[in-house]
Each structure stands twice: as C-alpha cells, then as structure tokens.
Design a protein around this motif. Structure first.
Motif, PDB file in Angstrom:
ATOM      1  N   PHE A   1       0.847  -1.196   0.000  1.00 47.21           N
ATOM      2  CA  PHE A   1       0.000   0.000   0.000  1.00 47.21           C
ATOM      3  C   PHE A   1       0.883   1.247   0.000  1.00 47.21           C
ATOM      4  CE2 PHE A   1      -3.204  -2.992   1.150  1.00 47.21           C
ATOM      5  CZ  PHE A   1      -4.419  -2.409   0.852  1.00 47.21           C
ATOM      6  N   ARG A   2       0.368   2.322  -0.601  1.00 50.88           N
ATOM      7  CA  ARG A   2       1.059   3.619  -0.619  1.00 50.88           C
ATOM      8  C   ARG A   2       0.398   4.538   0.390  1.00 50.88           C
ATOM      9  NH1 ARG A   2       0.983   2.436  -6.057  1.00 50.88           N
ATOM     10  NH2 ARG A   2      -1.145   3.204  -6.163  1.00 50.88           N
ATOM     11  N   SER A   3       1.203   5.289   1.117  1.00 47.12           N
ATOM     12  CA  SER A   3       0.659   6.281   2.045  1.00 47.12           C
ATOM     13  C   SER A   3       0.371   7.581   1.301  1.00 47.12           C
ATOM     14  CB  SER A   3       1.653   6.527   3.178  1.00 47.12           C
ATOM     15  OG  SER A   3       1.265   7.688   3.884  1.00 47.12           O
ATOM     16  N   HIS A   4      -0.847   8.142   1.565  1.00 51.79           N
ATOM     17  CA  HIS A   4      -1.182   9.471   1.015  1.00 51.79           C
ATOM     18  C   HIS A   4      -1.015  10.545   2.086  1.00 51.79           C
ATOM     19  CE1 HIS A   4      -3.516   8.039  -2.664  1.00 51.79           C
ATOM     20  NE2 HIS A   4      -3.245   6.931  -2.016  1.00 51.79           N
ATOM     21  N   GLY A   5      -0.549  10.192   3.254  1.00 47.01           N
ATOM     22  CA  GLY A   5      -0.397  11.180   4.322  1.00 47.01           C
ATOM     23  C   GLY A   5      -1.727  11.548   4.959  1.00 47.01           C
ATOM     24  N   ARG A   6      -1.710  12.644   5.719  1.00 47.03           N
ATOM     25  CA  ARG A   6      -2.877  13.038   6.507  1.00 47.03           C
ATOM     26  C   ARG A   6      -3.920  13.799   5.715  1.00 47.03           C
ATOM     27  NH1 ARG A   6      -2.386  15.962  12.011  1.00 47.03           N
ATOM     28  NH2 ARG A   6      -4.346  16.643  11.059  1.00 47.03           N
ATOM     29  N   HIS A   7      -5.154  13.735   6.207  1.00 45.64           N
ATOM     30  CA  HIS A   7      -6.239  14.512   5.617  1.00 45.64           C
ATOM     31  C   HIS A   7      -6.006  15.986   5.909  1.00 45.64           C
ATOM     32  CE1 HIS A   7     -10.406  16.121   5.250  1.00 45.64           C
ATOM     33  NE2 HIS A   7     -10.506  15.206   4.296  1.00 45.64           N
ATOM     34  N   ARG A   8      -6.492  16.808   4.985  1.00 38.87           N
ATOM     35  CA  ARG A   8      -6.288  18.248   5.077  1.00 38.87           C
ATOM     36  C   ARG A   8      -6.750  18.809   6.424  1.00 38.87           C
ATOM     37  NH1 ARG A   8      -9.695  21.200   0.622  1.00 38.87           N
ATOM     38  NH2 ARG A   8      -8.689  19.689  -0.752  1.00 38.87           N
ATOM     39  N   THR A   9      -7.920  18.360   6.897  1.00 40.80           N
ATOM     40  CA  THR A   9      -8.475  18.953   8.122  1.00 40.80           C
ATOM     41  C   THR A   9      -8.739  17.919   9.218  1.00 40.80           C
ATOM     42  OG1 THR A   9     -10.721  18.683   7.287  1.00 40.80           O
ATOM     43  CG2 THR A   9      -9.630  20.784   6.827  1.00 40.80           C
ATOM     44  N   LYS A  10      -8.797  16.646   8.860  1.00 41.91           N
ATOM     45  CA  LYS A  10      -9.167  15.640   9.860  1.00 41.91           C
ATOM     46  C   LYS A  10      -7.949  14.828  10.273  1.00 41.91           C
ATOM     47  CE  LYS A  10     -13.908  15.233   8.286  1.00 41.91           C
ATOM     48  NZ  LYS A  10     -13.876  16.214   7.170  1.00 41.91           N
ATOM     49  N   ASN A  11      -8.004  14.273  11.460  1.00 40.16           N
ATOM     50  CA  ASN A  11      -6.853  13.545  11.976  1.00 40.16           C
ATOM     51  C   ASN A  11      -6.868  12.078  11.542  1.00 40.16           C
ATOM     52  OD1 ASN A  11      -4.498  13.161  13.269  1.00 40.16           O
ATOM     53  ND2 ASN A  11      -5.367  13.096  15.346  1.00 40.16           N
ATOM     54  N   VAL A  12      -6.930  11.863  10.246  1.00 38.60           N
ATOM     55  CA  VAL A  12      -6.861  10.501   9.697  1.00 38.60           C
ATOM     56  C   VAL A  12      -5.900  10.511   8.517  1.00 38.60           C
ATOM     57  CG1 VAL A  12      -9.166   9.718  10.394  1.00 38.60           C
ATOM     58  CG2 VAL A  12      -8.886  10.977   8.235  1.00 38.60           C
ATOM     59  N   GLU A  13      -5.405   9.353   8.158  1.00 34.13           N
ATOM     60  CA  GLU A  13      -4.496   9.244   7.019  1.00 34.13           C
ATOM     61  C   GLU A  13      -5.051   8.213   6.035  1.00 34.13           C
ATOM     62  OE1 GLU A  13      -1.564   8.093  10.013  1.00 34.13           O
ATOM     63  OE2 GLU A  13      -1.070   6.374   8.740  1.00 34.13           O
ATOM     64  N   LEU A  14      -4.553   8.276   4.791  1.00 33.41           N
ATOM     65  CA  LEU A  14      -5.078   7.387   3.745  1.00 33.41           C
ATOM     66  C   LEU A  14      -3.962   6.509   3.205  1.00 33.41           C
ATOM     67  CD1 LEU A  14      -7.298   6.539   1.671  1.00 33.41           C
ATOM     68  CD2 LEU A  14      -6.503   8.445   0.232  1.00 33.41           C
ATOM     69  N   TRP A  15      -4.303   5.223   3.017  1.00 35.27           N
ATOM     70  CA  TRP A  15      -3.396   4.282   2.359  1.00 35.27           C
ATOM     71  C   TRP A  15      -4.167   3.656   1.194  1.00 35.27           C
ATOM     72  CZ3 TRP A  15       1.604   2.791   4.214  1.00 35.27           C
ATOM     73  CH2 TRP A  15       2.006   3.466   5.389  1.00 35.27           C
ATOM     74  N   SER A  16      -3.494   3.486   0.046  1.00 36.97           N
ATOM     75  CA  SER A  16      -4.229   2.901  -1.083  1.00 36.97           C
ATOM     76  C   SER A  16      -3.359   1.965  -1.906  1.00 36.97           C
ATOM     77  CB  SER A  16      -4.796   4.009  -1.983  1.00 36.97           C
ATOM     78  OG  SER A  16      -3.791   4.503  -2.844  1.00 36.97           O
TER      79      SER A  16
END
Lengths: 615, 615
Positions: B319-334
C-alpha cells in the motif's frame, strides 16, 4: 471400564485439551482431525506428548463419505484413506472412525457398501490399522446401527468393525437391545453421549446439544448393559458436541466429563443387577459406595460483605444469634432446625455467596468416599480440638458441601458457637425449605450431574421463567423424601452482573402470615409486590376477600396446586443474596413458578429504584 | 400502516418498554399481561403514561384456555374474562387477545366453541370491548387460522373477531392465501413475526427464536399482501419472543423493530405490485426510495491504537501512504481501488475497529433518504471548504456507512489527503474483496436487517465455524453483482474478550503468491499455518506438488469449488483487526469456509504464544 474422550469436547488448543484430559484422569483420547490439522506440532510430537501424559490415542476421527460411491470416487476415497492411515501410523493410532456416507453415496446397496469396505479393510491391513464404521442418524442410506452391523457382517473383514454411538441410536428412538446380537469382536469402539429430550432435527440436536452422561434424558445405563453383555471391553468414550463446553475451561469440562463416566459405570452396574453381564461379560463395572439420602439440611453458609444488613434481617425474621464460632471467624443464627452460618467473603477462593451447604447423613464416611469416587475434590478443613468432624467436597461452582452425622435434637457442632439469644417470639420458621443457586452458564449442566451423582438427588423437569433481563432456566433436584431441595437457575449469558440473579434461601414456616406480621413489628420491609398482582390473582383464583386483603397488606404471594396452597414472601436483596419464607399447606409441592416472573420484576424494580439518584 | 409492538419484545420494566417504543416511533403497543401485573403503577397511571408518550394501547394479551370446556369451567372463565374486561376499561384498551385453548378444552366441536365465544362476546359488549381469537400453532383442537375463522363466522358476534399471527400460520406450513376469504371487519388484529427456518418443535421455535420481519426466512411481504387485499386497516404489530431481545437494550431493540416494520411495508408494496391491493385495499403501503446497488467499496476506515504496526503491515503489503487529511486527523493508504482510512480510536463514541465503510453509489441523496426512512440515524460530519460531500448513517454496532458518488478513476475526496508515495512495486491488490465484521450477540440480527434493508444486500445462508473458544455463526450478505460483500460473525456469548474474534478486511489480489513473496521481502510475517494443514489438503485435493510446496512455504491457504480455486493468506492480528489477501481463480465464489477453523486456531495459538512469558 477404560475411559476416553474426544478432543472436540474440550476448548482450546490440542495441547490444552490433552493436558485437561490427563489431569481429569482419562485413560485415552480420540483425536478429532481438525484439532490435529490445526496443531503446530507434528504427529510424532503429539504421540510423544500423549505418552508423557499417560494417555492412549484411541481413535482418529472422523473419516467421511467413503462408501456407496461410483468407481472413480472410490479410488479417490481409497487414496485419501491411505494418507490418513499413514498419518495414524505416525500418531500410533490403530483405529479410524468412518461415518456412514451423508453426501456422496449414490447407492444404498448393502452388498456394494460391504465390498467397498472390504477394499478399505485391505488397505487398512497394509498399515496395521482398523476401521470402525458408524451409522450417523442422518446418513443418506445407512442411518441405523443395525444397517451398519449388517454391512460389517457382509464385509466380513478382520479390519472392519463397528463404532456404536448412543446419540445416533437413541435420538432416532431405536432400541439398543439388538446390540446384544453383535459379536463383541466386531465392536471396535463405543461413544456415549447424553442429550436433553428435544424435538429438534437430529443434526442440530447432535451438533449443539449433546451432554455428558447423566446430564440429559437418555437411559444410558440400560444401553451400556446391552453392550457389556456382548463381551465388549474396549474404551467407553465421550464425543460431545456442545456449544457451552466449547466455550468453557477445558479442565473443568474434563473433570465433569470424567465424573459422567464414573456415574455411567455405576448406572451400568445397577442396570446389570446382581447377576452382572452374564458369562460373556468382560468389562468391569463398579457401583458407587451406597449412601442413604440426606436426612436434613444441617446448615447453609453465607459469605457476604453485607453482614450488618443480613444480621438485621435474620433478627427481624425471628432468628436467634449464637455468636461467633470458638475458633473460626463465622457466626451462627438459628430458628427451629434452620441454621445460617454467616461470615465475610474470602476473596481468594472466589466463593459464591451460598458458600456451603451442610447435610445430615447417617454416616459421613461413605458419603465422602462416594464423592471422592466421583472426582469431587475434598475440601481441607481445619478442626480444633474437641470440635465435631465435618467432611466436605467442592461443587462445580466453587461452593462446598459438608456431611455431618444425623441424629440428636441438634448437631454437635452447634455447641462450638456461643449460647443462643432468647427468642423474640415462637419459632415460626421450622427449617430450610429449599436452596436456590444461580449458576454461571458454564457450570449449569455440571452442577446437575454433581447433585445427581454425588448427592443422589433426583432431577425434576426443567422450566423457564421470564425475567426483565432474559429467560432464566430453572431445574429443581430433590432427595427421595423431598427434605433436601436445590433449585439451580441458569443466569442468562448476557447478564454479566452478579446482582441480576442473586442466590436465595427459602425457609419453611408453620404460619407465614403471623411471621410476616411479627417481622413487620420488628421493622422488617418485605419485597414490594405490585397491587396489580393481587388484582390478578383475585380474578384468577377463588381467594376469600379477607385472605386476599391480608396477602396484599403483607406482600405475601399465593399459589395453589391440586393438593394445596402456597403462601410465600421475599426479603429485598442483600448484596447478592435474598431470603424467602414459605408455607406449604396440605402438601403443595411446587415453588410458586407463576409468581417467579413477578418476583423477578419486583427485584429488578427494587434495584432500579436504588440506582436512581433523587434530584 | 399503523405500527404496534408487544411489550414482551422489549427488556426492562413496563415504563422502560413504553419509553423505548415511543422513542422508536411506534404508534401503539400491545400490553403483555405479566408486564402489567409486575408494574407498580395502576392501570390508570399506565394509560396516562402511554398518552404522554403518544402511544395508543392497542391490545391486552393474552387471555388463555377459554373455549371448548364444560359448563362449570365456562362460568369460571367468563368471570375471569369480565375481570380482565374491567381492567381493560381502566387501561382504555378495547381489544383482548384470546388464544385458542391448549390446556382445558375437552371438545373440538366448533359449534360449541362458537356458542361459548358468543357468550364471551355478550360480556365484552357490556364493557364496550372486543375479543380477537387467535389459533395457536399448538392449540389442542384449534391450531389453524382457517379453523379459527370458521368458529368466528359461526359465532357471528360483532364483538368476536380474529387475530392473525404470521408465525402460527407459516411455522406450520399453512398457506396464507385463504386470508383473502376473511371479511376485513372480522380481522381485529394482526401480529407479524419472522423466524429462521428451523426443524424444531413449533412451541420452542415460537418461544425462543422468533425474529423481527426481514431477519428470518418467512415470506412476509406476500403474507401482508393477502391481508391488505381483504381491506384490513388496523395495526400491524410485532409479538416477538426471542432470547436475545429479552436481554438487550430496549431502545436498540425497539429501533430494530421499527425498522423491520418499515421494511415490511416496503416488501408489502412490492408484493402488491403496481396494481396495489385492489378495490378493497385501505392500508397505505409506501415503497422505500429506490437506490442502485453500490458500485464499489470506496474505502474502509479503521480506528486502532496500534497505528504504527498497521502502517508497517500496509506498507509491507504494497500500500502507498497518502499522508494526513487536510483537516481531519486521519491518514489514507491505497493500492489499486483498495483504500484504508486510518486513525486513532475515538474513545467517546465506542466505535468498533472497522469504524466506517464508504460505498460508491450512483447518487448519494436517495441512498441517504432510504436509510433515514429506515430509521438509521444520520452521522453528523464536519465538512471543510472545498471538500467532497459525504453523507452517512450509523449501523447497529456503532460503525458508520458513508455514501459517495461513483464515477471517475478515483473518488474526489482522495485529493483531500497528500500526494501518494511512489509504489514499491506493481499494484497486486486490486480492491476490497470483503469485510468481515464481528458482531456482539445483541446486534447480530439487527445488523442483518440493517444491511438487507438500508443497503439492499442479499443474505446468503448462514454457516457455523468451530473456533477454539466456541462456535462462530457467520452470515454473508452481498450486493446483486457481488462487488460489495460483508460477512457478519456472531461472537460466542462466553467470549467477553474483544480480541477473541477480531474484525477483518480481505483484499482481492491478482496474484496472491507473488504478493506474498514480495511482502516477505519487505519483512512481512504471515499468520503461521501448521504443516499438518498442508499434509491434509495434499491428501484431500489433487494439488500439484510444486503448488503445494509454494503454499506451505508462504503460509497461503487453499480451497476450491465447482468453478475455481481460492488462494488466501492472513496477517497476524494487530490489536482487534487483521488483514487477509485473497485470489479468486475462475470465479470461485466462497470464502474458504473449510479453512476458517484452522485460521481461528492459528490465531488462538498466536495469542496464546504472545501471552506466554518466557522463563
């Protein structure tokens, strides 16, 4: 009797299952294939482990869907079987269980099945193993042991025999009598299972509700007697699929299981009678030490942190305090022949609130021997100089049962306490009527077997009562003369809170209305019964208005049966226990079952009210 | 459609039951007699409370064992009934449920029963009330609605009509078609219950296993269509005896119940078709907003305290990390179309680890309207400027379902996170294959109804899998095209520990062996599968030796069905979640059910090993 247990009966890993079976004193185990497949240990390691634990590996099981198939599938099945035979050689197991085909059989031709079993027997011969063929109750073509026996007879192969499973036979209502027509050397294995008498499809019944012998409704002593008469002398094994056992501590389950086989051995000896199993019989079956029924409930021991409240309550009900025991940190309260030993909880031993029950028996020694013979651990008890000898064992829920000698106006140990107070009035309470023990779901069936086998109590039909937080299953067990009565209540599994189903002691009174009135004068507040209840029983029964008014005034509940009437009232809960006083008129023999939901709701209401913080 | 619910469906006191029914939006309730009798409130107080809560009191129930008796008992029964009629007057209830006699009837003569019902009708007339006669499936003489209808027709009394209960009709396999032959003004009341299709005696089935409509196997839309065509327009009520509901939070149960009637109304409208119920029909039945099936699993949101371990695992799986959400304290992996939103748990909201599921739908607006129409609470969501609109609702277990617009190569909200890392290799994972949600026992049936009704998923047959700590009931629901698949697992009630049955996400890979190898090179350690497993599948299936060796080397499991093969491996558990990667070859459509016990045992072993403190 050689004892064995299938690993599927116990929870945990294969290691944990083997350790539990060994600890409980089984001679051997059946290895359930998924337990082996899921184990990280090699077959050789498992064999070694069993040897260390002094367990024989008696059966590899199950092999499925072999016979009655076409030639192509037969070839595959033989290859599959040979792989399992090779595995059995590694494990050192000489018998494989073959279940009658449920999925792939295309023909019910018994000649064909026999010929195919013969081929399997030839393969087994090459590996030095043998195959025990079992008719599943839901087999596609073979679903009775008599059909399986015919096929085995037709196969006539030294490596092909039968496995008899009491569940598959009795669940279909088949008579086990014809077992006696089977040659002993054709019975390779025997699995004994009990079950509650349900009207459920036999597959679901078998997979979820089997029980250990003595915990259900099958006549297993009779079944075993037929088996013994054939001359069978192999293992008697337990293969119990049960949703609760799957979730319980494997050691506790294994001890329960081992007790069930000891009980079964006794029942078998009883069924065989004085003449034994006849000339062919080879299996030894010992009876349990014979004991007389308990003469009386000697005392009940309560352990609770709410000592002051309970003292007040007992005093309001007319009990006299005898003060503290000479050497132990407990106190005695009595009225008539009802005695309550009271103490603070021992945090280390995880005792339930009803921590002990004392029973008067003719002779404590054989009672203890019988209990020990049934794998009930003896409770070590410190005995001061000159104190009476009491011997006791531990029940599955952790409580203790003590045996004391019957006879005399009161037990000798009473004098080890101080002198009793003067009575506040006449002794309206006469004795303990019954003891109501809430059982955690893991211990319910084990508790039934314990009381049936160790104390020789008789189990009544179980009932269900609706509580505001779920259904409560209730089962009463009583001595032959009805003097000792214990009700077991199964707490709904969702009710994690102990307080939701407290334990309770019911006392028998000669005049419950006078007692309720006298108690009220001493400041007693009974459990509050709703006015709607009295309107309801007024509409339901022909109760005189004066009596109905008195019941209502005193919060006394009412029931009747074909012989007489029942009047009873409850105290509020004190921690995890409450008390009840009952009056049985003209031989009423029940427990006020119709009133139980109302009482449970009133207790729930009481607890809810106690939780509400006034604004 | 007027909705009602019997108080017996809900746990707690009568006060708590009424409050829950009102909160869930029911129009009325049936008062179950024991709930009234156990209540500390007078009938007048209960009437007032219902009025405050805007609930009508629709039925007083049950009255039993009235008809088919001798003259003396009849007189008693009439007196008993009059007391109840007087009580109903105090409550302001105009209809009483009369069950067909199970205990005291001596005659099955329908003329006699009708004459006795006439006498009862005369008494009811005096109190201005009426009686709804219901055939219990286990009634002694009257056990079918057609027999009850004949008796009511013979009685021909304006105060005597019928109560129809779907359980008593469908459990016996009776066709509901003849309902249409009953005059609408003779149907006084209707109770709708679903149930799993069991082969259990009908009394036990009814008392323990009823379910709300949509949670079992009965065809209730068809049943209701027959009813609507008669012109019936009274309450449609729920009388569900269920062991689990009795133990669950009454508000949650009431909402589940209310949803079931909204679903039933929709199913009824569907069964009636475009022509509606014909000229006689008076009941209004609205369909739910129509929505297209979800096109894809857009994302899965995991909330776990074990963030670093899960990050490492996702990275090892490619999976690749997309880093943190602009305003929310979550991160995305895809990876491919599989997206994991990762965050720390929100302690206050009691989210499960799989805290959210995002679904791509054609148009989120009607999907949300449908969910709201089904009493699913909308989840409030802060939306930053320029951020994509996502709308969501809360599922019974507290997790969230969000709807986003389908279309485009990737969802718009992905750009609200940072730019993705470079890929470590090719995207071998393509998408989410299925989501496996462990459900607490209180929420299992409600979760089935939620997924069926709100998301229009189809329920497959449920299965059971043996875990070392108990049986796990498992039910898969899937969208029509199989793109969205959710498996619900019922945690054994004894397994209090969350870790015992973690939630899990399965990803679909194009080449699971290459992925397993690549992951290993990145330091990944899969869940260890025992060598015995590979010996077993080697004996069971015709697997090429080279493939078998590779499976064994990489801890990949194997299954096949009539169309193709299934290869899959598991990660170790990370807190209360683990991951799976699957490859479906040639249209294999299962989930490797035969492997599930082995996997569960391996996880148990893993946990046990982690608990052992080295000496």
């Amino acid at each position: 009797m050689r004892t064995s247990i299938a690993t599927v009966c116990l929870s945990g890993t294969l290691d944990e299952k083997l350790a539990a079976a060994s600890l409980a004193g089984f001679d051997g185990v059946e290895i359930f294939e998924p337990d082996l497949v899921a184990s990280p240990h090699s077959p050789e390691q498992i064999r070694g482990r069993a040897k260390e634990l002094s367990l024989t590996l008696d059966l590899y099981q199950p092999f499925r869907d072999f016979e009655g198939v076409g030639p192509e599938l037969l070839e595959q099945n033989l290859r599959r079987a040979e792989a399992k035979f090779a595995l059995m050689n590694r494990l050192g197991i000489d018998t494989m269980l073959l279940c009658s085909n449920v999925a792939t059989a295309r023909s019910g031709d018994e000649q064909l099945a026999a010929a195919q079993l013969c081929q399997l027997g030839d393969a087994a011969e090459r590996y030095g193993v043998r195959v025990a063929y079992e008719a599943l109750a839901w087999g596609r073509f073979v679903d009775s042991y008599e059909a399986a026996a015919r096929i085995v007879r037709l196969a006539d192969h030294p490596r092909i025999g039968l496995c008899l499973d009491s569940f598959h036979i009795l669940s279909k209502g088949h008579s086990p009598e014809a077992i006696e027509t089977i040659a002993a050397d054709k019975i390779f294995f025997v699995q004994m299972a009990d079950a509650p008498l349900l009207s459920l499809d036999v597959l679901s019944w078998s997979r979820h509700h089997r029980l250990f012998p003595g915990e259900g409704g099958f006549q297993l002593g009779e079944f075993m007697a037929h088996l013994v008469r054939t001359g069978y002398d192999g293992p008697v094994s337990l293969e119990i699929f049960n949703d609760t056992f799957r979730q319980s501590d494997p050691v506790a389950t294994a001890i329960d299981a081992r007790r069930s086989l000891r009980w079964l051995e006794h029942e078998t000896a009883m069924a065989l009678g004085d003449r034994g199993g006849g000339r062919a019989a080879r299996m030894s079956t010992r009876r349990l030490p014979e004991v007389a029924q308990p003469a009386d409930v000697n005392y009940v021991e309560l352990r609770t942190a709410a000592l002051p409240a309970l003292r007040q309550l007992l005093s309001q009900l007319g009990f006299r305090s005898h003060g503290r025991h000479r050497t132990k940190n407990v106190e005695l309260w009595s009225q008539g022949d009802a005695r309550i030993v009271l103490g603070a909880p021992d945090r280390q031993s995880r005792q339930p609130t009803v921590a002990g029950i004392g029973l008067s028996v003719d002779d404590p020694a054989p009672a203890l021997r019988r209990a020990e013979d049934l794998f009930a651990p003896e409770v070590p008890r410190e005995q001061g100089a000159g104190e009476e000898t009491l011997v006791g064992v531990r029940a599955p829920d952790g409580s203790e049962v003590f045996f004391g000698a019957a006879g005399g106006t009161e037990p000798g140990w009473v004098s080890e306490f101080g002198t009793a107070d003067d009575a506040a009035g006449p002794d309206l309470i006469e004795r303990v009527d019954h003891i109501n023990l809430a059982q955690p779901w893991q211990h319910f069936d084990a508790a039934v077997l314990f009381l049936r086998s160790v104390l020789d109590l008789h189990a009544e039909a179980s009932t269900e009562v609706a509580a505001p937080v779920g259904l409560v299953r209730s089962q009463v067990l009583h001595s032959a003369d009805g003097v000792v009565r214990v009700a077991l209540n199964l707490v709904p599994s969702g009710a994690a809170d102990d307080a939701i189903l407290p334990q309770h002691i019911a006392f028998a009174a000669s005049d419950v209305l006078s007692l309720a009135r006298a108690a009220r004068e001493r400041g007693f507040t009974p459990l509050d019964i709703p006015a709607n209840y009295y309107d309801d029983i007024g509409a339901r029964y022909q109760i005189e208005t004066a009596l109905l008014d008195e019941l209502r005034e005193l919060n006394v509940m009412y029931d009747h049966d074909e012989s007489g009437e029942f009047l009873h009232f409850y105290t509020g809960p004190i921690g995890t226990v409450f008390l009840e006083v009952v009056e049985r008129r003209d031989g009423y023999s029940g427990y006020g079952a119709l009133n139980a939901p109302i009482r449970l709701a009133a207790q729930y209401q009481h607890r809810r009210a106690a939780q509400v913080v006034p604004e």
